[in-house]
Design a protein around this motif. Sequence first.
Motif, PDB file in Angstrom:
ATOM      1  N   UNK A  28       0.828  -1.206   0.000  1.00 55.54           N
ATOM      2  CA  UNK A  28       0.000   0.000   0.000  1.00 55.54           C
ATOM      3  C   UNK A  28       0.865   1.260   0.000  1.00 55.54           C
ATOM      4  N   UNK A  29       1.992   1.236   0.702  1.00 53.03           N
ATOM      5  CA  UNK A  29       2.909   2.381   0.671  1.00 53.03           C
ATOM      6  C   UNK A  29       3.469   2.576  -0.732  1.00 53.03           C
ATOM      7  N   UNK A  30       3.783   1.476  -1.402  1.00 52.20           N
ATOM      8  CA  UNK A  30       4.265   1.548  -2.779  1.00 52.20           C
ATOM      9  C   UNK A  30       3.195   2.148  -3.686  1.00 52.20           C
ATOM     10  N   UNK A  31       1.948   1.753  -3.478  1.00 52.63           N
ATOM     11  CA  UNK A  31       0.852   2.297  -4.271  1.00 52.63           C
ATOM     12  C   UNK A  31       0.663   3.792  -4.001  1.00 52.63           C
ATOM     13  N   UNK A  32       0.788   4.210  -2.752  1.00 50.67           N
ATOM     14  CA  UNK A  32       0.672   5.641  -2.429  1.00 50.67           C
ATOM     15  C   UNK A  32       1.773   6.446  -3.100  1.00 50.67           C
ATOM     16  N   UNK A  33       2.972   5.884  -3.169  1.00 49.66           N
ATOM     17  CA  UNK A  33       4.069   6.565  -3.862  1.00 49.66           C
ATOM     18  C   UNK A  33       3.748   6.706  -5.342  1.00 49.66           C
ATOM     19  N   UNK A  34       3.222   5.643  -5.934  1.00 47.51           N
ATOM     20  CA  UNK A  34       2.807   5.693  -7.341  1.00 47.51           C
ATOM     21  C   UNK A  34       1.779   6.808  -7.552  1.00 47.51           C
ATOM     22  N   UNK A  35       0.785   6.879  -6.674  1.00 45.34           N
ATOM     23  CA  UNK A  35      -0.255   7.903  -6.820  1.00 45.34           C
ATOM     24  C   UNK A  35       0.299   9.310  -6.597  1.00 45.34           C
ATOM     25  N   UNK A  36       1.309   9.446  -5.739  1.00 44.13           N
ATOM     26  CA  UNK A  36       1.950  10.748  -5.543  1.00 44.13           C
ATOM     27  C   UNK A  36       2.651  11.207  -6.816  1.00 44.13           C
TER      28      UNK A  36
END
Length: 124
Positions: A28-36
């Motif tokens: 989920x942290x990786x996904x948040x970075x992608x969305x950032x």
Amino acid sequence: MPRDDVDDRRRPRRVYSVGAEPDARFSLANERTYLAWIRTSLALMAAGVALDVFDVGGNTTPARVASVLLIGCSAVLPLHAWWSWGRVESSLRRNRPLPSPRVGAPLAVVLAASAALVIWSVLS
């Protein structure tokens, strides 16, 4: 090598077909970075369009080049974000060290060049 217990609906298969399921917090942290990175891309696009629409620096060549640089970067950044997400997710699944980020320096150069061009066009 594909795994038998992988849900065929999960994409991309090149990421989900290897290794073991990592801790959900890391994914989920990786996904948040992608969305950032996606949000950053949208901001760059808005800045490039605003330079052109609001005639910042007039209708000069440096202002146009800055606008094109920002919009061009906004087109490339989501592709890099997707590729980077896959690299990190694969590393998490294989329990390997995370890859180093590769977008910081090129993005800094584009932003510095765009800022210099805007300053040049405003002052001339």
